[in-house]
Design a protein around this motif. Structure first.
Motif, mmCIF file in Angstrom:
data_model
loop_
_atom_site.group_PDB
_atom_site.id
_atom_site.type_symbol
_atom_site.label_atom_id
_atom_site.label_comp_id
_atom_site.label_asym_id
_atom_site.label_seq_id
_atom_site.Cartn_x
_atom_site.Cartn_y
_atom_site.Cartn_z
ATOM 1 N N ILE A 164 0.849 -1.199 0.000
ATOM 2 C CA ILE A 164 0.000 0.000 0.000
ATOM 3 C C ILE A 164 0.882 1.245 0.000
ATOM 4 O O ILE A 164 0.642 2.201 -0.759
ATOM 5 C CB ILE A 164 -0.949 -0.012 1.215
ATOM 6 C CG1 ILE A 164 -2.020 -1.099 1.039
ATOM 7 C CG2 ILE A 164 -1.620 1.352 1.376
ATOM 8 C CD1 ILE A 164 -2.914 -1.267 2.246
ATOM 9 N N CYS A 165 1.921 1.229 0.830
ATOM 10 C CA CYS A 165 2.874 2.351 0.850
ATOM 11 C C CYS A 165 3.620 2.455 -0.478
ATOM 12 O O CYS A 165 3.873 3.559 -0.981
ATOM 13 C CB CYS A 165 3.863 2.175 1.997
ATOM 14 S SG CYS A 165 3.119 2.160 3.648
ATOM 15 N N ILE A 166 3.967 1.304 -1.057
ATOM 16 C CA ILE A 166 4.664 1.297 -2.349
ATOM 17 C C ILE A 166 3.784 1.888 -3.436
ATOM 18 O O ILE A 166 4.246 2.653 -4.293
ATOM 19 C CB ILE A 166 5.098 -0.140 -2.706
ATOM 20 C CG1 ILE A 166 6.238 -0.592 -1.791
ATOM 21 C CG2 ILE A 166 5.514 -0.229 -4.171
ATOM 22 C CD1 ILE A 166 6.613 -2.046 -1.968
ATOM 23 N N LEU A 167 2.499 1.546 -3.402
ATOM 24 C CA LEU A 167 1.568 2.050 -4.418
ATOM 25 C C LEU A 167 1.487 3.574 -4.386
ATOM 26 O O LEU A 167 1.527 4.230 -5.437
ATOM 27 C CB LEU A 167 0.182 1.442 -4.202
ATOM 28 C CG LEU A 167 -0.917 1.887 -5.172
ATOM 29 C CD1 LEU A 167 -0.562 1.516 -6.605
ATOM 30 C CD2 LEU A 167 -2.259 1.283 -4.771
ATOM 31 N N PHE A 168 1.399 4.135 -3.196
ATOM 32 C CA PHE A 168 1.342 5.596 -3.083
ATOM 33 C C PHE A 168 2.634 6.236 -3.588
ATOM 34 O O PHE A 168 2.615 7.299 -4.221
ATOM 35 C CB PHE A 168 1.076 6.013 -1.634
ATOM 36 C CG PHE A 168 -0.349 5.836 -1.204
ATOM 37 C CD1 PHE A 168 -1.359 6.612 -1.763
ATOM 38 C CD2 PHE A 168 -0.691 4.893 -0.243
ATOM 39 C CE1 PHE A 168 -2.675 6.456 -1.370
ATOM 40 C CE2 PHE A 168 -2.016 4.734 0.153
ATOM 41 C CZ PHE A 168 -3.010 5.516 -0.417
ATOM 42 N N SER A 169 3.761 5.581 -3.332
ATOM 43 C CA SER A 169 5.037 6.122 -3.810
ATOM 44 C C SER A 169 5.141 6.028 -5.333
ATOM 45 O O SER A 169 5.668 6.936 -5.984
ATOM 46 C CB SER A 169 6.200 5.371 -3.159
ATOM 47 O OG SER A 169 6.213 5.573 -1.764
#
Length: 287
Positions: free
Chosen positions: A190-195
């Motif tokens: 989820i954090c990777i997707l936002f990045s």
């Protein structure tokens, strides 16, 4: 068919490990953990498939009690380590994409070594739990195991008496090994997707998605079948042995292909090795 699959599994994983070792551009934490994954796939497949091949070609299909316990413990330990390894690989991708400038500092080789020791230590703790599950068993039923390897749930079906405690123990172990890593992986991605969405370059987004997609495919294949086996129900059903073929036979063969076909760095390393072999072969023959 199983023999061909096993030969492909051995060749693909050994060749991938060899490629990572001899290619300097692949000496990064990402490929270090990928090398560990190939080694685990090789061990998991080798712990079950050779015995399966012998049983397929034999009229008498038997295994000793000690051999059965060794095989069961080996599969449990390797499976637990692989759960942790997939979570560590997700953490590596999280640092690489979300904190690219600090990646080499955070993911140092010392940290990679500590994570590897931690994975094997924590995964080996299953060895201290598994014997306590089977120690007080009395096998009063027939000695025919309805499986192609010594699966702990299939062994439970041969025991007599009250075994609800052991089934609950398996569910608790499955909760920590099969639910905690996927939750960690989901939060990481989820954090990777936002990045990734913040990356303005289309090529940069495509490369990040491609790297993450390979890992996610492996995660879904491994945890999907494992959760069906151990979390869906606390007892063994005959059809589950066909589901276990996926993570014991097919997944170890598919993992190297998934990472190789979707990774330009690995494909380029393959190409260099093949070109070098083709170029040096005639010279060696001439000499």
């Amino acid at each position: 068919m199983f023999f061909v699959i096993y030969m492909l599994t051995v060749f693909e994983n050994i060749f991938l490990i060899f490629t990572i070792i001899v290619s300097p551009n692949l000496h990064t934490p990402m490929y270090y953990f990928l090398c560990n994954l190939s080694f685990l796939d090789l061990c998991v497949s080798s712990s079950t498939v050779p015995k399966l091949l012998i049983d397929v070609l034999s009229q008498v299909r038997r295994i000793s009690v000690i051999g059965c316990l060794i095989q069961m413990n080996t599969v449990l330990v390797l499976g637990g380590i692989q759960c942790l390894l997939l979570a560590v690989m997700a953490y590596d991708r999280f640092i690489a994409i979300c904190y690219p400038l600090h990646y080499t500092i955070i993911m140092s080789w010392r940290l990679c070594g500590y994570l590897t020791v931690f994975m094997w230590w924590l995964g080996s703790l299953i060895l201290s739990v598994a014997p306590t599950i089977l120690k007080p068993f009395v096998f009063c039923k027939n000695n025919q195991l309805n499986h192609f390897f010594c699966e702990v749930l299939a062994i439970l079906e041969l025991a007599c008496g009250e075994i609800s405690f052991y089934k609950i123990t398996i569910v608790i172990i499955g909760f920590f090994t099969l639910l905690s890593p996927p939750v960690f992986i989901m939060v990481s991605y989820i954090c990777i997707l936002f990045s990734i969405l913040k990356i303005h370059s289309v090529q940069g987004r495509s490369k990040a998605f491609s790297t993450c997609a390979s890992h996610l495919m492996v995660v879904f294949m491994f945890f999907g079948t494992s959760m069906t086996m151990y979390m869906g129900q606390a007892s063994f059903s005959a059809y589950l042995k066909y589901i276990s073929l996926n993570y014991m036979v097919f997944t170890p063969m598919l993992n190297p292909l998934i990472y190789s076909l979707r990774n330009n760095d690995v494909k380029e390393a393959y190409r260099k090795i093949l070109v070098k072999c083709l170029v040096t072969a005639p010279v060696s023959q001439f000499r």
